[in-house]
Design an enzyme around this catalytic site. Structure first.
Site: not given
Length: 498
Positions: A189, A265, A299, A396
């Site tokens: 996806k 991840e 990331c 983050e």
């Protein structure tokens, strides 16, 4: 044109045929419920096109196709042939580099030069795993004279893969490369913000000769299609790249369904440590690349910059000057370094963090505002006078925003570097080899760069400590995510229990 293709145009390649359907069983099809959703150009805020939305019913169809292929044609394919398919796919990606990069820039907003780099890395990744396909081996284990023990590394089965919007094509390659090399089939996806390049890439999968059902690529939303993949009873393994928050949800769904294998991840808040003896000019370039690469939507971005007190003032002045030189604007201009954030939602989220930083008392050295009047552009932003408990130091941000803090001793900076729930990456800048190795070994992070940043390669494992994830992608290490170890024990004659 048909309901599953639309003519679009990019400034680089001109008009091209964009698939808009779901890629299932080597064909583009409409969704069962015929739902569609709009894809927005982040540079102009205008609609590019609409694509078909996968629902739970479409996931069922894609999984059935993947299961049929796994149990028939793909299981009968030799490792050598799997490698040939992957090598052919890498060649097609290389041949179509300009188109893939242009669609990536159109959809994601990243600069065309960076998009070309991404596609080049896609080619390398697929080529690498094409080489691995016939080198996945077991072992013989000598346990007794009358026993023959050996192990086999066998494919897990049907793998559900959910990729993010920041590196759509690259994450697709990172996911399907090792999965296919090991003999699995895939239902992947794409992110709802960036489905276009994956659908263009799907055409290359068919051209490369992969049997129907081996790779299925669907567009859809996390709460529907993503949730269906995570909890599907006939998916044997799920791999996800994205936020830690969503990763938790996927892990819970995997556990509460059929206890499928999981690799994640996830997020990061990576420290970028600059010692007094660092080469200032080179370090500034790498620190700039470490945070502003891919609009800060990375990331492993080096968003917490720790600078030793002896060079702190000099570093801040030079870094401000360098960051202001970054070209922000139209991703199709060759000189552009930073394009727009991917969506209105992401833009507002980042601006919310900037506002929080200001309200909590941090100093904005540069940036902190919108860039231009159209598109989701944000100025490169640097905060100083930060405290460890501020939101901009703990959470983050995933945008072109960083914070600089001063430190005096190695012990102090290691304590600050570890003041986070994450452990994805880190960097050390120093001319002293002893310092470089000592600090790199002490840092709790999956990747540590020395005198560089964001240097990723398909041969080197990548993944996180702590809440930055489970498992590793890339390198030989990724193969372990897509195989099961079977032990076979054969008794060589003689009486039972004798």
């Amino acid at each position: 044109m048909s309901n599953v293709f639309q003519e679009l145009k990019t400034p680089v390649t001109g008009t091209y045929k964009q698939p808009t359907g779901l890629f299932i069983n080597n064909e583009f099809v409409e969704g069962v419920e015929k739902k569609t959703f709009e894809v927005i150009n982040p540079s102009t805020e205008e609609v590019i096109c609409s694509v078909h939305e996968a629902t739970e019913k479409d996931v069922d169809i894609a999984v059935a196709a993947a299961r049929k292929a796994f149990e028939s044609t793909w299981r009968q394919t030799t490792p050598q042939q799997r490698g040939i398919y992957l090598l052919k796919l890498s060649e097609l990606a290389e041949k179509n580099l300009e188109l893939l990069a242009a669609v990536e820039s159109l959809d994601n907003g990243k600069s065309i030069t960076m998009a070309r780099g991404d596609v080049g890395a896609v080619v390398g990744c697929l080529r690498y795993y094409g080489g691995w396909a016939d080198k996945i081996e077991g072992k013989t284990i000598d346990v007794a004279p009358d026993m023959f023990h050996y192990t086999r590394q066998e494919a897990i089965g049907v793998c559900g893969q959910i990729i993010p919007w920041n590196f759509p094509l690259l994450m697709l390659a990172w996911k399907i490369g090792p999965a296919l090399a090991c003999g699995n089939t895939v239902v992947l996806k794409t992110a709802e913000q960036t489905p276009l390049s994956g659908l263009v890439f799907a055409q290359l999968i068919k051209q490369a000769g992969f049997p129907p059902g081996v790779v299925n690529i669907i567009s859809g939303f996390g709460k529907t299609a993503g949730a269906a993949i995570s909890s599907h009873m006939d998916i044997d393994k799920v791999a996800f790249t994205g936020s830690t928050l969503v990763g938790r949800t996927i892990m819970k769904a995997a556990a509460s369904s059929n206890l499928k294998k999981v690799t994640l991840e996830l997020g990061g808040k990576s420290p970028n440590i600059v010692f007094n003896d660092a080469d200032i000019e080179q370090t500034i370039s790498w620190v700039n690349f470490g945070i502003y690469y891919n609009h800060g939507q990375c990331c492993c971005a080096g968003s917490r910059i720790y600078v030793q007190s002896g060079i702190y003032d000099k570093f801040v002045a030079a870094f401000k000057k360098r960051a202001q030189e970054n070209k922000v604007g139209d991703p199709f201009h060759e000189e552009t370094f930073q394009g727009p954030q991917v969506s209105q939602l992401q833009y507002e989220r980042i601006m919310g963090y900037i506002k929080a930083g200001k309200e909590e008392g941090a100093t904005v050295e540069i940036g902190g505002e919108r860039h231009g009047e159209k598109g989701y552009f944000i100025q490169p932003t640097i905060f100083t006078n930060v405290k460890p408990d501020m939101k901009i130091m703990q959470e983050e941000i995933f945008g072109p925003v960083c914070a600089i803090a001063k430190f005096d001793t190695e012990e102090e900076v290691l304590h600050q570097a570890h003041d986070t729930i994450y452990g994805l990456a880190a960097a050390v800048h120093t001319k002293d080899l002893n310092t470089a190795i000592r600090v790199s070994n002490a840092l709790r992070a999956g990747t540590v760069w020395v005198n560089c940043y964001n240097y990723l390669h398909h041969q080197a494992p990548f993944g996180g400590f702590a809440q930055s994830g489970i498992g590793r992608e890339l390198g030989e290490a990724a193969l372990a995510n897509y195989t099961e170890t079977k032990t076979v024990a054969i008794r060589l004659g003689g009486a039972l229990f004798g």
